[in-house]
Scaffold this active site. Sequence first.
Site, PDB file in Angstrom:
ATOM      1  CE1 TYR A  50      34.605 -56.246 -23.775  1.00 18.91           C
ATOM      2  CE2 TYR A  50      33.962 -56.440 -26.062  1.00 18.91           C
ATOM      3  CZ  TYR A  50      34.441 -55.688 -25.018  1.00 18.91           C
ATOM      4  OH  TYR A  50      34.752 -54.383 -25.225  1.00 18.91           O
TER       5      TYR A  50
ATOM      6  CG  HIS B 109      38.811 -54.577 -28.116  1.00 21.41           C
ATOM      7  ND1 HIS B 109      38.542 -53.291 -28.512  1.00 21.41           N
ATOM      8  CD2 HIS B 109      40.148 -54.630 -27.924  1.00 21.41           C
ATOM      9  CE1 HIS B 109      39.678 -52.609 -28.564  1.00 21.41           C
ATOM     10  NE2 HIS B 109      40.654 -53.403 -28.218  1.00 21.41           N
TER      11      HIS B 109
ATOM     12  CG  ASP C 215      43.692 -51.591 -28.169  1.00 22.19           C
ATOM     13  OD1 ASP C 215      44.864 -51.177 -28.124  1.00 22.19           O
ATOM     14  OD2 ASP C 215      43.382 -52.787 -28.020  1.00 22.19           O
TER      15      ASP C 215
END
Lengths: 376, 124
Positions: free
Chosen positions: A123, A119, A238
């Site tokens: 970004y 994750h 997730d």
Amino acid sequence: MTYTTFNRNLFDGTAEPMFFGQNVNVARYDVQKHAIFEHLIQKQLSFFWRPEEVDLSCDRSDFRNLPEHEQHIFLSNLKYQTLLDSVQGRSPNMALLPIASLAELETWIETWSFSETIHSRSYTHIMRNLVDEPTSVFDDIVNNEAIVSRAAAVTCHYDELITGIQLYQTLGEGRHQLPDKTVTVSLRDLKKKLYLTLVSVNVLEAIRFYVSFACSFAFAERATMEGNAKIIKLIARDEALHLTGTQHMLQLMASGRDDPEMAEIARELKEEARQIFVEAARQEKEWAAYLFRDGSMIGLNREILEQYVEYITCQRMIAVNFEPAFEVKQNPLPWMNSWLNSDHVQVAPQEVEVSSYLVGQVDSDVHHDDFREFTL
Amino acid sequence: MAHIVKIQDGYSFYVREGETLLEVLEAQNIQTEYQCRQGYCGSCQLQLVEGQVEYNREPPLAFIPDGRVLPCCCEPRSDLVLALAVPVPPRSDGGAQRRTLDEKSRAQQDTLHSTPAEMAETTR
């Protein structure tokens, strides 16, 4: 109790509690005390994805066309999520691995934390596409007061637990004189810290993330910033699984099936744990005010987002058997469900803009050579 | 024989064979929270007052507290009584039938907020 990377004792692993039992030795998964963690690992592995699979080239021009106050909403959310995943990408490992006593739980923690690092990488992927100078955006995460004030609430339980475990594993239980202060280390106190940490992680994954998700999906509902929404969908899938993981840990603790002392602690700290939810809801509402300080966006404003915070907080409190903090109402953002629905996560490469699988699709990369045959 | 689902303090309706409980509720326009629809997120959980359900796909991963069920992946195995967190508006006919088209469209209009896409449309 000093930590050892390979416990030489021969013992029955299935008789250990989840945390604060013997250190794990053989990473074996044929016999398991809590098979749920093995199922979670399997599921998480089946979800594997990489941010680079999602083409974000349209988002760049979409972003430039957004009015300034909407750019503020978008970037602020991204910054906050970056902070949350930076914490989650390391803290479960740092705090929970040294005290985990079951092989399947240990591996779940590692799998969980690893997916958070994906994750974080996404970004960077988004940010690199949107702005020419990502440094100023990333730097703002540690400078921006609205973000920093929440970072403290997100990390304080983790940090206290980590410090406590370090003292416990180097000095053991009892009163100890340190160069600058005297500390008392007790296992029960550490278990309390562990319980509160897990509640605060639960809140992070169950409430805090969803405020950002709501904004990302609100943009995509208007058919703008859609590449970003695709990534957020994968992240949301997730996070739903991670949330299930911490809910299982909390419920196992509260039931006393795992460690009877943890059940006592869960009862004792019920009000304090409940306050973590209440406080997070208050902070998230404050954040909604910050997001919309220069104006609302189409389909979402401060008031609706605050209603959503209350709604999602109630849902999450009920799920872990807490009395809801607000009046239970209907979902103020019913369209969120279809974005959060993992059935709709397109996994067939030919259906999505997967740059490694562009058959019969429009290639969005344009080179000088492409114009070779043009004459004016 | 088809099972009957009753909403506590509300109306009841028949279940079609092979539909999950969530699909049954959606067919009745009862707003139900859902996310994964595969049993791992737990957001659709509802309180089961009476009756039995069966999880006939893979066992759900989400934690299910006692007395609650995950409608997204279970099917009724007997007549059920469900308690919803937010009460459903009362129905005029009170019978065990599907909603009439009229009521369906009214329920859609009653939705709290329109979607951002619709709002963008109207402001354009």
